[in-house]
Every structure is written in structure tokens, then in C-alpha cells.
Scaffold this motif. Sequence first.
Motif, PDB file in Angstrom:
ATOM      1  N   LEU A 237      29.323 -29.208  -8.292  1.00  9.00           N
ATOM      2  CA  LEU A 237      30.306 -28.645  -7.363  1.00  9.00           C
ATOM      3  C   LEU A 237      30.934 -27.440  -8.056  1.00  9.00           C
ATOM      4  O   LEU A 237      32.003 -27.538  -8.663  1.00  9.00           O
ATOM      5  CB  LEU A 237      31.383 -29.681  -7.001  1.00  9.00           C
ATOM      6  N   PRO A 238      30.253 -26.288  -7.986  1.00 12.73           N
ATOM      7  CA  PRO A 238      30.717 -25.123  -8.752  1.00 12.73           C
ATOM      8  C   PRO A 238      31.902 -24.383  -8.102  1.00 12.73           C
ATOM      9  O   PRO A 238      31.855 -23.184  -7.852  1.00 12.73           O
ATOM     10  CB  PRO A 238      29.467 -24.247  -8.836  1.00 12.73           C
ATOM     11  N   VAL A 239      32.964 -25.137  -7.837  1.00 13.81           N
ATOM     12  CA  VAL A 239      34.201 -24.565  -7.298  1.00 13.81           C
ATOM     13  C   VAL A 239      35.335 -25.033  -8.212  1.00 13.81           C
ATOM     14  O   VAL A 239      35.727 -26.203  -8.157  1.00 13.81           O
ATOM     15  CB  VAL A 239      34.461 -25.054  -5.848  1.00 13.81           C
ATOM     16  N   PRO A 240      35.824 -24.155  -9.084  1.00 17.40           N
ATOM     17  CA  PRO A 240      36.933 -24.566  -9.949  1.00 17.40           C
ATOM     18  C   PRO A 240      38.107 -25.057  -9.103  1.00 17.40           C
ATOM     19  O   PRO A 240      38.510 -24.409  -8.132  1.00 17.40           O
ATOM     20  CB  PRO A 240      37.290 -23.295 -10.718  1.00 17.40           C
ATOM     21  N   HIS A 241      38.632 -26.219  -9.472  1.00 13.23           N
ATOM     22  CA  HIS A 241      39.751 -26.805  -8.731  1.00 13.23           C
ATOM     23  C   HIS A 241      40.512 -27.751  -9.653  1.00 13.23           C
ATOM     24  O   HIS A 241      39.965 -28.247 -10.628  1.00 13.23           O
ATOM     25  CB  HIS A 241      39.266 -27.551  -7.477  1.00 13.23           C
ATOM     26  N   CYS A 242      41.765 -27.969  -9.310  1.00 14.62           N
ATOM     27  CA  CYS A 242      42.628 -28.915 -10.026  1.00 14.62           C
ATOM     28  C   CYS A 242      42.584 -28.695 -11.537  1.00 14.62           C
ATOM     29  O   CYS A 242      42.501 -29.651 -12.318  1.00 14.62           O
ATOM     30  CB  CYS A 242      42.288 -30.351  -9.642  1.00 14.62           C
ATOM     31  N   ILE A 243      42.654 -27.433 -11.934  1.00 12.30           N
ATOM     32  CA  ILE A 243      42.685 -27.094 -13.353  1.00 12.30           C
ATOM     33  C   ILE A 243      44.106 -27.365 -13.861  1.00 12.30           C
ATOM     34  O   ILE A 243      45.090 -26.850 -13.315  1.00 12.30           O
ATOM     35  CB  ILE A 243      42.295 -25.621 -13.587  1.00 12.30           C
ATOM     36  N   ARG A 244      44.189 -28.200 -14.883  1.00 11.60           N
ATOM     37  CA  ARG A 244      45.488 -28.633 -15.427  1.00 11.60           C
ATOM     38  C   ARG A 244      46.436 -27.438 -15.580  1.00 11.60           C
ATOM     39  O   ARG A 244      46.068 -26.400 -16.124  1.00 11.60           O
ATOM     40  CB  ARG A 244      45.298 -29.302 -16.770  1.00 11.60           C
ATOM     41  N   GLY A 245      47.650 -27.624 -15.067  1.00 17.20           N
ATOM     42  CA  GLY A 245      48.687 -26.617 -15.222  1.00 17.20           C
ATOM     43  C   GLY A 245      48.727 -25.565 -14.128  1.00 17.20           C
ATOM     44  O   GLY A 245      49.685 -24.781 -14.081  1.00 17.20           O
ATOM     45  N   THR A 246      47.743 -25.542 -13.230  1.00 15.15           N
ATOM     46  CA  THR A 246      47.748 -24.554 -12.155  1.00 15.15           C
ATOM     47  C   THR A 246      48.475 -25.112 -10.937  1.00 15.15           C
ATOM     48  O   THR A 246      48.690 -26.322 -10.823  1.00 15.15           O
ATOM     49  CB  THR A 246      46.317 -24.165 -11.740  1.00 15.15           C
ATOM     50  N   GLU A 247      48.825 -24.234 -10.015  1.00 13.56           N
ATOM     51  CA  GLU A 247      49.460 -24.661  -8.762  1.00 13.56           C
ATOM     52  C   GLU A 247      48.528 -25.574  -7.978  1.00 13.56           C
ATOM     53  O   GLU A 247      48.970 -26.526  -7.338  1.00 13.56           O
ATOM     54  CB  GLU A 247      49.853 -23.438  -7.920  1.00 13.56           C
ATOM     55  N   GLY A 248      47.234 -25.324  -8.018  1.00 13.05           N
ATOM     56  CA  GLY A 248      46.262 -26.165  -7.308  1.00 13.05           C
ATOM     57  C   GLY A 248      46.218 -27.591  -7.828  1.00 13.05           C
ATOM     58  O   GLY A 248      45.873 -28.517  -7.092  1.00 13.05           O
ATOM     59  N   TRP A 249      46.575 -27.801  -9.080  1.00 11.65           N
ATOM     60  CA  TRP A 249      46.568 -29.124  -9.711  1.00 11.65           C
ATOM     61  C   TRP A 249      47.783 -29.949  -9.308  1.00 11.65           C
ATOM     62  O   TRP A 249      47.756 -31.183  -9.352  1.00 11.65           O
ATOM     63  CB  TRP A 249      46.534 -28.910 -11.222  1.00 11.65           C
ATOM     64  N   GLU A 250      48.855 -29.286  -8.880  1.00 11.91           N
ATOM     65  CA  GLU A 250      50.109 -29.963  -8.573  1.00 11.91           C
ATOM     66  C   GLU A 250      50.003 -30.821  -7.310  1.00 11.91           C
ATOM     67  O   GLU A 250      49.258 -30.496  -6.388  1.00 11.91           O
ATOM     68  CB  GLU A 250      51.233 -28.941  -8.374  1.00 11.91           C
ATOM     69  N   ILE A 251      50.791 -31.883  -7.273  1.00 12.14           N
ATOM     70  CA  ILE A 251      50.941 -32.708  -6.072  1.00 12.14           C
ATOM     71  C   ILE A 251      51.519 -31.816  -4.971  1.00 12.14           C
ATOM     72  O   ILE A 251      52.378 -30.972  -5.243  1.00 12.14           O
ATOM     73  CB  ILE A 251      51.898 -33.898  -6.340  1.00 12.14           C
ATOM     74  N   VAL A 252      51.069 -32.004  -3.712  1.00 10.25           N
ATOM     75  CA  VAL A 252      51.567 -31.179  -2.611  1.00 10.25           C
ATOM     76  C   VAL A 252      53.085 -31.287  -2.509  1.00 10.25           C
ATOM     77  O   VAL A 252      53.678 -32.329  -2.808  1.00 10.25           O
ATOM     78  CB  VAL A 252      50.902 -31.522  -1.258  1.00 10.25           C
ATOM     79  N   GLU A 253      53.690 -30.203  -2.094  1.00 12.58           N
ATOM     80  CA  GLU A 253      55.150 -30.106  -2.057  1.00 12.58           C
ATOM     81  C   GLU A 253      55.799 -31.247  -1.272  1.00 12.58           C
ATOM     82  O   GLU A 253      56.842 -31.771  -1.680  1.00 12.58           O
ATOM     83  CB  GLU A 253      55.549 -28.758  -1.445  1.00 12.58           C
ATOM     84  N   GLN A 254      55.181 -31.650  -0.161  1.00 13.88           N
ATOM     85  CA  GLN A 254      55.768 -32.690   0.684  1.00 13.88           C
ATOM     86  C   GLN A 254      55.841 -34.039  -0.018  1.00 13.88           C
ATOM     87  O   GLN A 254      56.644 -34.893   0.362  1.00 13.88           O
ATOM     88  CB  GLN A 254      54.976 -32.828   1.982  1.00 13.88           C
ATOM     89  N   LEU A 255      55.018 -34.267  -1.030  1.00 12.15           N
ATOM     90  CA  LEU A 255      55.009 -35.540  -1.767  1.00 12.15           C
ATOM     91  C   LEU A 255      55.635 -35.432  -3.153  1.00 12.15           C
ATOM     92  O   LEU A 255      55.851 -36.440  -3.810  1.00 12.15           O
ATOM     93  CB  LEU A 255      53.587 -36.067  -1.892  1.00 12.15           C
ATOM     94  N   ARG A 256      55.898 -34.228  -3.587  1.00 14.68           N
ATOM     95  CA  ARG A 256      56.416 -34.043  -4.941  1.00 14.68           C
ATOM     96  C   ARG A 256      57.712 -34.800  -5.193  1.00 14.68           C
ATOM     97  O   ARG A 256      57.838 -35.475  -6.222  1.00 14.68           O
ATOM     98  CB  ARG A 256      56.572 -32.555  -5.242  1.00 14.68           C
ATOM     99  N   PRO A 257      58.701 -34.743  -4.287  1.00  5.58           N
ATOM    100  CA  PRO A 257      59.936 -35.501  -4.556  1.00  5.58           C
ATOM    101  C   PRO A 257      59.672 -37.003  -4.695  1.00  5.58           C
ATOM    102  O   PRO A 257      60.258 -37.654  -5.559  1.00  5.58           O
ATOM    103  CB  PRO A 257      60.820 -35.203  -3.338  1.00  5.58           C
ATOM    104  N   ALA A 258      58.787 -37.548  -3.862  1.00  9.60           N
ATOM    105  CA  ALA A 258      58.490 -38.983  -3.921  1.00  9.60           C
ATOM    106  C   ALA A 258      57.729 -39.352  -5.187  1.00  9.60           C
ATOM    107  O   ALA A 258      57.797 -40.493  -5.641  1.00  9.60           O
ATOM    108  CB  ALA A 258      57.694 -39.411  -2.683  1.00  9.60           C
ATOM    109  N   SER A 259      57.007 -38.395  -5.764  1.00 11.77           N
ATOM    110  CA  SER A 259      56.233 -38.700  -6.974  1.00 11.77           C
ATOM    111  C   SER A 259      57.113 -38.740  -8.224  1.00 11.77           C
ATOM    112  O   SER A 259      56.724 -39.329  -9.233  1.00 11.77           O
ATOM    113  CB  SER A 259      55.104 -37.685  -7.165  1.00 11.77           C
ATOM    114  N   ALA A 260      58.300 -38.147  -8.131  1.00 13.83           N
ATOM    115  CA  ALA A 260      59.213 -38.149  -9.282  1.00 13.83           C
ATOM    116  C   ALA A 260      59.589 -39.590  -9.620  1.00 13.83           C
ATOM    117  O   ALA A 260      59.966 -40.368  -8.760  1.00 13.83           O
ATOM    118  CB  ALA A 260      60.456 -37.335  -8.966  1.00 13.83           C
ATOM    119  N   GLY A 261      59.418 -39.944 -10.859  1.00  7.85           N
ATOM    120  CA  GLY A 261      59.752 -41.298 -11.299  1.00  7.85           C
ATOM    121  C   GLY A 261      58.641 -42.313 -11.076  1.00  7.85           C
ATOM    122  O   GLY A 261      58.774 -43.461 -11.487  1.00  7.85           O
TER     123      GLY A 261
END
Length: 181
Positions: free
Chosen positions: A64-88
Motif C-alpha cells: 500500500l504505497p500511500v504514506p499515512h499515519c506517520i508518527r507525529g503528523t496531523e494525519g496520525w492524530e485522532i480526529v478532532e471530534q474524538l480527541r477530547p474523549a481520548s484524553a485520559g
Amino acid sequence: MNILIVVDMQNDFVSGALGTPEARRIVPAAAERVAAGIRRGERIFFTRDTHGADYLHTREGRNLPVPHCIRGTEGWEIVEQLRPASAGQAILDKPSFGSAELGRLLAEENEKELIEKVTLIGLCTDICVISNALLVKAFLPEAEVAVDAACCAGVTPESHRTALAAMKSCQITVEHEALPL
């Protein structure tokens, strides 16, 4: 005890390099399912597909030669709508489709307190959700393992349906299958 596993709800799978309209459509349902899990006192684990800069030189990257979810990038982050719930909550970075670390953690939790049900939601139904559902089934053969189809999306709608059928044949409960994506 009941567990909710939120699989790879990351920017690259929703709106980034590998995003799909189906993935974007499930975000509100996934956010509501996580909020409901928190209200019910479920133990929640998030997984993050995690790759390094050498991704294209890995077995997965060659297939699958499509770079994705590279550690530290915005693409790797949990989607904004779930980010608050992922805290903790526990967030497990996984270098491949399934997380052996998740299986071991669930087995340890089950030793402390019986896990009755594990529900999985997230992306992609036909790759990481099915891989982790089968892994959970292997580590916790007596727990009910379920997938909430309304909170999952596959690479394509057809591959989503195929994965749900495969999981059913492996005694994984498929919830909300009739809801449209």
C-alpha cells in the motif's frame, strides 16, 4: 466489565491520505458511541495506526504505497471530534493491523475483573477492525466480541459488508448492521 475499542479513528483514514466519504459519515456516530461508553463506565482503549518515515520500505508500504499515519503528523492524530474523549484513555500505537499489546492488556484486565463484552468501532472494517476483533476473540474466547457496524467503515462499502460477514462467521456479534453508511 465492558470494553470499548476505538480502532484507528485518525485524520489520515477520515479526511487525509486514505480518507473516504464513508469514514467521514461515521465520525458523529463514533463520537456518540464513545460518549455513551464513558457514561456507562466502559473501559475505553484507542488504537492508532503508527508508521515511521521508512513506511514505503516496509512490507505494508510496498503493498500500500500511500504514506499515512506517520508518527507525529496531523494525519496520525485522532480526529478532532474524538480527541477530547481520548484524553485520559489508553491509546495504543500499533505498527501493524492488529495490536498484540491490546490483546495482552485485555488478558491482564480479564484476570483482575471478568470482561463480559468487548465492542469495537472504527476504521477500516476490512483491515484493522477485523484484525483486532479476531485478536480479541483469540485472547478472550469466553467474552462476547461485538462490532458496531454503524460506527465502522471499510475501504469500500463492499469490503465493509464482506468483513462484517466474515466476523459473523467467527462468532463476532455485528450490531446495527442494517443502518446505512
